[in-house]
Write a protein that holds these residues in place. Structure first.
Motif, PDB file in Angstrom:
ATOM      1  N   ASN A 212       0.846  -1.193   0.000  1.00 40.42           N
ATOM      2  CA  ASN A 212       0.000   0.000   0.000  1.00 40.42           C
ATOM      3  C   ASN A 212       0.887   1.250   0.000  1.00 40.42           C
ATOM      4  N   PRO A 213       1.208   1.766  -1.176  1.00 39.42           N
ATOM      5  CA  PRO A 213       2.049   2.968  -1.255  1.00 39.42           C
ATOM      6  C   PRO A 213       1.400   4.191  -0.619  1.00 39.42           C
ATOM      7  N   GLN A 214       0.084   4.124  -0.365  1.00 38.59           N
ATOM      8  CA  GLN A 214      -0.612   5.270   0.222  1.00 38.59           C
ATOM      9  C   GLN A 214      -0.557   5.276   1.750  1.00 38.59           C
ATOM     10  N   ALA A 215      -0.102   4.185   2.351  1.00 33.30           N
ATOM     11  CA  ALA A 215       0.126   4.192   3.793  1.00 33.30           C
ATOM     12  C   ALA A 215       1.394   4.985   4.080  1.00 33.30           C
ATOM     13  N   ILE A 216       1.507   5.518   5.290  1.00 26.80           N
ATOM     14  CA  ILE A 216       2.678   6.316   5.660  1.00 26.80           C
ATOM     15  C   ILE A 216       3.555   5.472   6.586  1.00 26.80           C
ATOM     16  N   PRO A 217       4.679   4.937   6.064  1.00 26.71           N
ATOM     17  CA  PRO A 217       5.506   4.075   6.906  1.00 26.71           C
ATOM     18  C   PRO A 217       6.357   4.873   7.891  1.00 26.71           C
ATOM     19  N   VAL A 218       6.406   4.414   9.132  1.00 30.48           N
ATOM     20  CA  VAL A 218       7.341   4.930  10.123  1.00 30.48           C
ATOM     21  C   VAL A 218       8.129   3.741  10.640  1.00 30.48           C
ATOM     22  N   THR A 219       9.313   3.993  11.167  1.00 29.18           N
ATOM     23  CA  THR A 219      10.171   2.890  11.569  1.00 29.18           C
ATOM     24  C   THR A 219      10.641   3.007  13.009  1.00 29.18           C
ATOM     25  N   ALA A 220      11.005   1.865  13.548  1.00 32.36           N
ATOM     26  CA  ALA A 220      11.709   1.762  14.830  1.00 32.36           C
ATOM     27  C   ALA A 220      12.674   0.597  14.690  1.00 32.36           C
ATOM     28  N   ASP A 221      13.728   0.581  15.471  1.00 29.87           N
ATOM     29  CA  ASP A 221      14.733  -0.469  15.356  1.00 29.87           C
ATOM     30  C   ASP A 221      14.296  -1.772  16.009  1.00 29.87           C
ATOM     31  N   THR A 222      13.309  -1.715  16.889  1.00 27.96           N
ATOM     32  CA  THR A 222      12.903  -2.899  17.635  1.00 27.96           C
ATOM     33  C   THR A 222      11.399  -3.096  17.559  1.00 27.96           C
ATOM     34  N   ASP A 223      10.958  -4.309  17.893  1.00 32.71           N
ATOM     35  CA  ASP A 223       9.528  -4.596  17.933  1.00 32.71           C
ATOM     36  C   ASP A 223       8.842  -3.782  19.024  1.00 32.71           C
ATOM     37  N   THR A 224       9.499  -3.654  20.172  1.00 30.63           N
ATOM     38  CA  THR A 224       8.936  -2.833  21.244  1.00 30.63           C
ATOM     39  C   THR A 224       8.832  -1.378  20.820  1.00 30.63           C
ATOM     40  N   GLY A 225       9.775  -0.918  19.991  1.00 30.87           N
ATOM     41  CA  GLY A 225       9.708   0.452  19.493  1.00 30.87           C
ATOM     42  C   GLY A 225       8.444   0.690  18.684  1.00 30.87           C
ATOM     43  N   CYS A 226       8.101  -0.267  17.809  1.00 32.51           N
ATOM     44  CA  CYS A 226       6.868  -0.142  17.033  1.00 32.51           C
ATOM     45  C   CYS A 226       5.640  -0.224  17.941  1.00 32.51           C
ATOM     46  N   LEU A 227       5.675  -1.130  18.910  1.00 30.13           N
ATOM     47  CA  LEU A 227       4.538  -1.261  19.824  1.00 30.13           C
ATOM     48  C   LEU A 227       4.345   0.017  20.637  1.00 30.13           C
ATOM     49  N   ALA A 228       5.446   0.638  21.063  1.00 29.62           N
ATOM     50  CA  ALA A 228       5.353   1.886  21.828  1.00 29.62           C
ATOM     51  C   ALA A 228       4.762   3.013  20.975  1.00 29.62           C
ATOM     52  N   LEU A 229       5.160   3.072  19.692  1.00 28.96           N
ATOM     53  CA  LEU A 229       4.597   4.097  18.808  1.00 28.96           C
ATOM     54  C   LEU A 229       3.100   3.874  18.608  1.00 28.96           C
ATOM     55  N   PHE A 230       2.701   2.612  18.475  1.00 29.40           N
ATOM     56  CA  PHE A 230       1.275   2.282  18.324  1.00 29.40           C
ATOM     57  C   PHE A 230       0.499   2.669  19.580  1.00 29.40           C
ATOM     58  N   GLN A 231       1.014   2.316  20.732  1.00 22.04           N
ATOM     59  CA  GLN A 231       0.291   2.563  21.975  1.00 22.04           C
ATOM     60  C   GLN A 231       0.255   4.035  22.349  1.00 22.04           C
ATOM     61  N   SER A 232       1.214   4.806  21.863  1.00 16.19           N
ATOM     62  CA  SER A 232       1.219   6.243  22.150  1.00 16.19           C
ATOM     63  C   SER A 232       0.440   7.044  21.110  1.00 16.19           C
ATOM     64  N   GLY A 233      -0.069   6.349  20.091  1.00 14.81           N
ATOM     65  CA  GLY A 233      -0.841   7.027  19.060  1.00 14.81           C
ATOM     66  C   GLY A 233      -0.014   7.635  17.952  1.00 14.81           C
ATOM     67  N   LYS A 234       1.299   7.409  17.964  1.00 13.26           N
ATOM     68  CA  LYS A 234       2.167   7.950  16.914  1.00 13.26           C
ATOM     69  C   LYS A 234       2.161   7.073  15.668  1.00 13.26           C
ATOM     70  N   ALA A 235       1.660   5.861  15.798  1.00 11.87           N
ATOM     71  CA  ALA A 235       1.457   4.984  14.653  1.00 11.87           C
ATOM     72  C   ALA A 235       0.069   4.379  14.771  1.00 11.87           C
ATOM     73  N   TYR A 236      -0.650   4.358  13.657  1.00 11.05           N
ATOM     74  CA  TYR A 236      -2.000   3.792  13.678  1.00 11.05           C
ATOM     75  C   TYR A 236      -1.952   2.274  13.775  1.00 11.05           C
TER      76      TYR A 236
END
Length: 324
Positions: A212-236
């Motif tokens: 999905n090129p229309q999604a906006i990808p953000v990155t983190a170096d770790t799985d917990t990093g992605c989970l933290a972004l999701f839980q803080s609302g910084k990633a959908y």
């Protein structure tokens, strides 16, 4: 409700990733990540190098040596003389490689693969130093020979064969996407304009951009990093291996995984291209644990509750010639 409970789930994720020393004498090392979550830049067009069938690894040769009697001048003999196997692993991927909040030990399916190799070399599965690495560090630590082997849910592909060697396949995962439990999305195609986290340096990030090129990808170096972004609302949402997302859902009751699976991700143990004899030896170890039931015991313990029953491990394919 989610905003009130998210800190609790986030705290659990952080606890699982904590790097306090465990009771294992070697289970205490971390290679520091150089990470700041960021919006991923569009990847330039690239051609995938042709390496034949990427799942083909080096063919085992001869009888498997007995523990403690590694062939002279082999890389296994060097490891034996050192007294421990050094492995790059995750400490925050629940059920694959995560630090137990009670014992402090890193444990999971990937860790069982490493301990099987240590047992084959030493006769003792605990003669391992587990070095915690981020997703982008997997290939560099092998090229710099900071570790002997990497077991960190790493997909085998032709591009990576240019830089490192892989064992035969030891697990077949697939990419899915995690979203809030109240999301109306039915597939990744419904996430236009949504920020979706994927680990940096991963095939998940590449697959997400293609899916999905229309999604906006953000990155983190770790799985917990992605989970933290999701839980803080910084990633959908989060897009990644179904093995990893199953662990994320276990930590956040307000998340769910979309049923759509849009890739195959064959996992291999990573090693240096400089030591083909070690790759052959590891392939012997994997063949042995697949045949004697050890692999299935590990799968049933760590992954079956979330991912379902498997009747057999993935087959091992051989025939690759070192240097090709």
């Amino acid at each position: 409700m989610k905003k009130l409970l998210a800190p609790v789930a986030a705290s659990l994720a952080i606890l699982l990733a904590a790097t306090a020393c465990g009771t294992d004498a070697y289970d205490a090392t971390e290679i520091p990540p150089k990470e700041q979550p960021s919006v991923a830049a569009p990847a330039p067009p690239a051609t995938q190098p042709d390496c034949g069938n990427p799942l083909m690894s080096y063919t085992p040769e001869g009888a498997m040596p007995q523990p403690g009697a590694m062939p002279a001048r082999s890389y296994m003999a060097k490891i034996q003389q050192r007294g421990r196997l050094i492995a790059g692993v995750s400490a925050d991927s629940l059920n694959l490689g995560a630090r137990n909040a009670v014992s402090g030990k890193i444990e999971g399916f990937d860790i069982d693969m490493i301990r099987a190799v240590a047992k084959a070399i030493f006769g003792d599965p605990n003669k391992v130093e587990l070095r915690v690495i981020s997703s982008p560090q997997r290939i560099p630590v092998l090229q710099k020979e900071q570790v002997d082997i990497v077991a960190r849910n790493m997909t085998i592909n032709c591009s990576r064969w240019q830089d490192i060697a892989f064992s035969a396949e030891y697990y077949r995962s697939g990419q899915k996407t995690l979203v809030p439990i109240d999301s109306t999305a039915k597939s990744t195609a419904d996430l236009n304009g949504k920020t979706i986290c994927a680990p940096a340096g991963s095939t998940s990030l590449d697959n997400l951009k293609k899916r999905n090129p229309q999604a906006i990808p953000v990155t983190a170096d770790t799985d917990t990093g992605c989970l933290a972004l999701f839980q803080s609302g910084k990633a959908y949402g989060i897009s990644g291996d179904d093995t990893v997302l199953a662990g994320d859902v276990a930590q956040d009751p307000y998340a769910r995984v979309l049923p759509e699976r849009f890739s195959d991700e064959p996992y291999g143990l990573g090693m240096s291209l400089k030591h083909p004899e070690f790759v052959r030896f590891v392939n012997q170890v994997l063949a042995q644990i697949k045949a004697d039931g050890t692999w299935m015991i590990s799968y049933n313990k760590w992954l079956k509750p979330a991912l379902g029953t498997l009747t057999s491990p993935p087959p091992s394919l051989y025939g690759r010639i070192p240097g090709q």
